[in-house]
Design a protein around this motif. Structure first.
Motif, mmCIF file in Angstrom:
data_model
loop_
_atom_site.group_PDB
_atom_site.id
_atom_site.type_symbol
_atom_site.label_atom_id
_atom_site.label_comp_id
_atom_site.label_asym_id
_atom_site.label_seq_id
_atom_site.Cartn_x
_atom_site.Cartn_y
_atom_site.Cartn_z
ATOM 1 N N MET A 1 0.834 -1.189 0.000
ATOM 2 C CA MET A 1 0.000 0.000 0.000
ATOM 3 C C MET A 1 0.873 1.244 0.000
ATOM 4 O O MET A 1 1.869 1.313 0.728
ATOM 5 C CB MET A 1 -0.924 0.003 1.233
ATOM 6 N N ASP A 2 0.538 2.211 -0.822
ATOM 7 C CA ASP A 2 1.289 3.455 -0.855
ATOM 8 C C ASP A 2 1.109 4.206 0.454
ATOM 9 O O ASP A 2 0.072 4.131 1.108
ATOM 10 C CB ASP A 2 0.820 4.332 -2.012
ATOM 11 N N ALA A 3 2.147 4.967 0.815
ATOM 12 C CA ALA A 3 2.069 5.763 2.040
ATOM 13 C C ALA A 3 1.006 6.847 1.888
ATOM 14 O O ALA A 3 0.849 7.444 0.823
ATOM 15 C CB ALA A 3 3.435 6.389 2.328
ATOM 16 N N TYR A 22 7.288 13.428 12.889
ATOM 17 C CA TYR A 22 6.586 12.330 13.561
ATOM 18 C C TYR A 22 5.743 11.523 12.576
ATOM 19 O O TYR A 22 5.798 10.290 12.572
ATOM 20 C CB TYR A 22 5.702 12.873 14.688
ATOM 21 N N LEU A 23 4.965 12.203 11.750
ATOM 22 C CA LEU A 23 4.102 11.483 10.818
ATOM 23 C C LEU A 23 4.930 10.725 9.776
ATOM 24 O O LEU A 23 4.532 9.647 9.331
ATOM 25 C CB LEU A 23 3.141 12.455 10.133
ATOM 26 N N THR A 24 6.080 11.272 9.406
ATOM 27 C CA THR A 24 6.972 10.553 8.484
ATOM 28 C C THR A 24 7.475 9.273 9.135
ATOM 29 O O THR A 24 7.560 8.218 8.483
ATOM 30 C CB THR A 24 8.151 11.448 8.077
ATOM 31 N N GLN A 25 7.796 9.344 10.428
ATOM 32 C CA GLN A 25 8.229 8.152 11.155
ATOM 33 C C GLN A 25 7.132 7.093 11.220
ATOM 34 O O GLN A 25 7.423 5.903 11.340
ATOM 35 C CB GLN A 25 8.657 8.538 12.571
ATOM 36 N N GLN A 26 5.870 7.541 11.115
ATOM 37 C CA GLN A 26 4.738 6.607 11.131
ATOM 38 C C GLN A 26 4.429 6.053 9.745
ATOM 39 O O GLN A 26 3.416 5.385 9.551
ATOM 40 C CB GLN A 26 3.488 7.285 11.703
ATOM 41 N N GLY A 27 5.283 6.357 8.779
ATOM 42 C CA GLY A 27 5.129 5.798 7.438
ATOM 43 C C GLY A 27 4.314 6.640 6.485
ATOM 44 O O GLY A 27 3.936 6.162 5.410
ATOM 45 N N MET A 28 4.051 7.896 6.847
ATOM 46 C CA MET A 28 3.285 8.780 5.977
ATOM 47 C C MET A 28 4.206 9.711 5.207
ATOM 48 O O MET A 28 5.346 9.976 5.616
ATOM 49 C CB MET A 28 2.287 9.608 6.801
ATOM 50 N N THR A 29 3.725 10.197 4.083
ATOM 51 C CA THR A 29 4.436 11.207 3.303
ATOM 52 C C THR A 29 3.826 12.560 3.650
ATOM 53 O O THR A 29 2.618 12.749 3.521
ATOM 54 C CB THR A 29 4.296 10.945 1.795
ATOM 55 N N ALA A 44 -3.477 21.079 -6.782
ATOM 56 C CA ALA A 44 -3.445 20.769 -8.212
ATOM 57 C C ALA A 44 -2.192 19.981 -8.590
ATOM 58 O O ALA A 44 -2.234 19.132 -9.485
ATOM 59 C CB ALA A 44 -3.506 22.068 -9.016
ATOM 60 N N ARG A 45 -1.087 20.256 -7.890
ATOM 61 C CA ARG A 45 0.189 19.636 -8.267
ATOM 62 C C ARG A 45 0.396 18.279 -7.614
ATOM 63 O O ARG A 45 0.876 17.339 -8.251
ATOM 64 C CB ARG A 45 1.332 20.583 -7.890
ATOM 65 N N ASN A 46 0.068 18.163 -6.337
ATOM 66 C CA ASN A 46 0.325 16.917 -5.610
ATOM 67 C C ASN A 46 -0.760 16.739 -4.554
ATOM 68 O O ASN A 46 -0.591 17.103 -3.389
ATOM 69 C CB ASN A 46 1.717 16.955 -4.959
ATOM 70 N N ARG A 47 -1.850 16.178 -4.969
ATOM 71 C CA ARG A 47 -3.048 16.082 -4.128
ATOM 72 C C ARG A 47 -2.805 15.153 -2.941
ATOM 73 O O ARG A 47 -2.453 13.981 -3.117
ATOM 74 C CB ARG A 47 -4.204 15.567 -4.972
ATOM 75 N N PRO A 48 -3.011 15.644 -1.714
ATOM 76 C CA PRO A 48 -2.831 14.779 -0.544
ATOM 77 C C PRO A 48 -4.062 13.905 -0.305
ATOM 78 O O PRO A 48 -5.120 14.125 -0.894
ATOM 79 C CB PRO A 48 -2.637 15.784 0.598
ATOM 80 N N ASP A 49 -3.903 12.934 0.590
ATOM 81 C CA ASP A 49 -5.033 12.097 0.993
ATOM 82 C C ASP A 49 -5.836 12.757 2.109
ATOM 83 O O ASP A 49 -7.030 12.458 2.271
ATOM 84 C CB ASP A 49 -4.535 10.728 1.478
ATOM 85 N N LEU A 50 -5.182 13.631 2.865
ATOM 86 C CA LEU A 50 -5.843 14.274 4.006
ATOM 87 C C LEU A 50 -5.113 15.564 4.354
ATOM 88 O O LEU A 50 -3.890 15.655 4.199
ATOM 89 C CB LEU A 50 -5.853 13.319 5.209
ATOM 90 N N ILE A 51 -5.876 16.556 4.817
ATOM 91 C CA ILE A 51 -5.294 17.831 5.242
ATOM 92 C C ILE A 51 -5.459 17.982 6.748
ATOM 93 O O ILE A 51 -6.540 17.767 7.292
ATOM 94 C CB ILE A 51 -5.988 19.025 4.544
ATOM 95 N N LEU A 111 -3.004 12.531 17.131
ATOM 96 C CA LEU A 111 -3.256 12.986 15.757
ATOM 97 C C LEU A 111 -3.117 11.832 14.777
ATOM 98 O O LEU A 111 -3.930 11.683 13.858
ATOM 99 C CB LEU A 111 -2.300 14.114 15.372
ATOM 100 N N THR A 112 -2.110 11.004 14.965
ATOM 101 C CA THR A 112 -1.937 9.835 14.087
ATOM 102 C C THR A 112 -3.161 8.936 14.134
ATOM 103 O O THR A 112 -3.648 8.470 13.098
ATOM 104 C CB THR A 112 -0.692 9.032 14.513
ATOM 105 N N ALA A 113 -3.683 8.710 15.336
ATOM 106 C CA ALA A 113 -4.880 7.869 15.478
ATOM 107 C C ALA A 113 -6.072 8.503 14.779
ATOM 108 O O ALA A 113 -6.860 7.804 14.118
ATOM 109 C CB ALA A 113 -5.189 7.647 16.959
ATOM 110 N N ARG A 114 -6.218 9.832 14.903
ATOM 111 C CA ARG A 114 -7.331 10.519 14.238
ATOM 112 C C ARG A 114 -7.186 10.426 12.717
ATOM 113 O O ARG A 114 -8.170 10.215 12.004
ATOM 114 C CB ARG A 114 -7.371 11.984 14.667
ATOM 115 N N ILE A 115 -5.973 10.612 12.217
ATOM 116 C CA ILE A 115 -5.738 10.523 10.771
ATOM 117 C C ILE A 115 -6.119 9.141 10.255
ATOM 118 O O ILE A 115 -6.826 8.998 9.246
ATOM 119 C CB ILE A 115 -4.269 10.835 10.442
#
Length: 243
Positions: A1-3, A22-29, A44-51, A111-115
């Protein structure tokens, strides 16, 4: 699965750096912005999964950002960070269309749990809906709730809902005419326990859903209040004592 790709928007440079690490350490980009000026270009350039979005920012504040994105039909999940002690910003954020909120100061693990919880709601079917067939749909009035596709349509056109709103509607619609308490809705739809602030949150989600389900037909309300208890989904939209 992609990060998972997370965009953090906060004018506090130390907090941005802390969350990025911290979020990078949890495997997120993770990408960050100090304010909302470059948000449209970033999307428009690099759409995230969540803000992850701070309420108090210079220029366009977080509430205005949520309102603008939802008005444009943007359904991307948004978690708001609120610094004020009052609940007003949190409730306003939900009313504007935020999926969740987290008061400052907070533990990055929370925050990680909420994400993760919001992304699960956004990409997967709630537990009580998962047992239904992928192509199963619930029709009420001119609306069709496609359980497999996690979509609501009105007259064949998609209706924009946040992940939390969809989850609440799906739980209610799969239990027609069965009253559910606020605590049951929070647990079954959003995976949270009860509490006064959470009760207010579910009320905000219900209020937004009612506006989305307003067919313009007088006297028709699909989500009805059960006074002193909670809410109930009525497929024909008629008052319960007239059904």
């Amino acid at each position: 699965m992609d990060a998972h790709k997370i965009l953090v928007i906060d004018d506090d440079a130390k907090l941005r750096d802390l969350l990025a690490r911290y979020l990078t350490q949890q495997g997120m980009t993770v990408e960050t912005l100090p304010d909302a000026r470059d948000l449209d270009r970033k999307l428009a350039r690099n759409r995230p999964d969540l803000i992850v979005l701070d309420v108090m920012m210079p220029g366009e504040d977080g509430l205005a950002v949520v309102r603008r994105l939802r008005a444009q039909g943007e359904s991307m999940p948004i978690i708001m960070l609120t610094a004020r002690g009052e609940d007003v910003d949190r409730i306003l954020g939900l009313e504007m269309g935020a999926d969740d909120y987290l008061p400052k100061p907070f533990n990055p693990r929370e925050l990680t749990a909420r994400i993760e919880a919001v992304l699960r709601r956004h990409h997967t079917t709630p537990a009580l809906v998962a047992r239904h067939e992928a192509d199963e749909a619930i029709t009420f009035g001119d609306f069709v709730l496609h359980l497999g596709r996690r979509e609501l349509a009105h007259g064949g056109r998609p209706v924009s809902l946040t992940s939390a709103e969809y989850a609440v509607l799906a739980v209610l619609a799969t239990h027609p005419r069965r009253p559910l308490t606020r605590e049951q809705l929070m647990e079954l739809a959003l995976g949270k326990g009860g509490g006064e602030s959470l009760d207010r949150s579910i009320d905000v989600h219900i209020s937004r859903l009612r506006r989305a389900l307003d067919s313009g037909e007088a006297g028709v309300r699909y989500i009805q209040t059960v006074w002193g208890y909670g809410y109930v989904f009525v497929p024909d939209g008629l008052p319960r004592d007239a059904a």
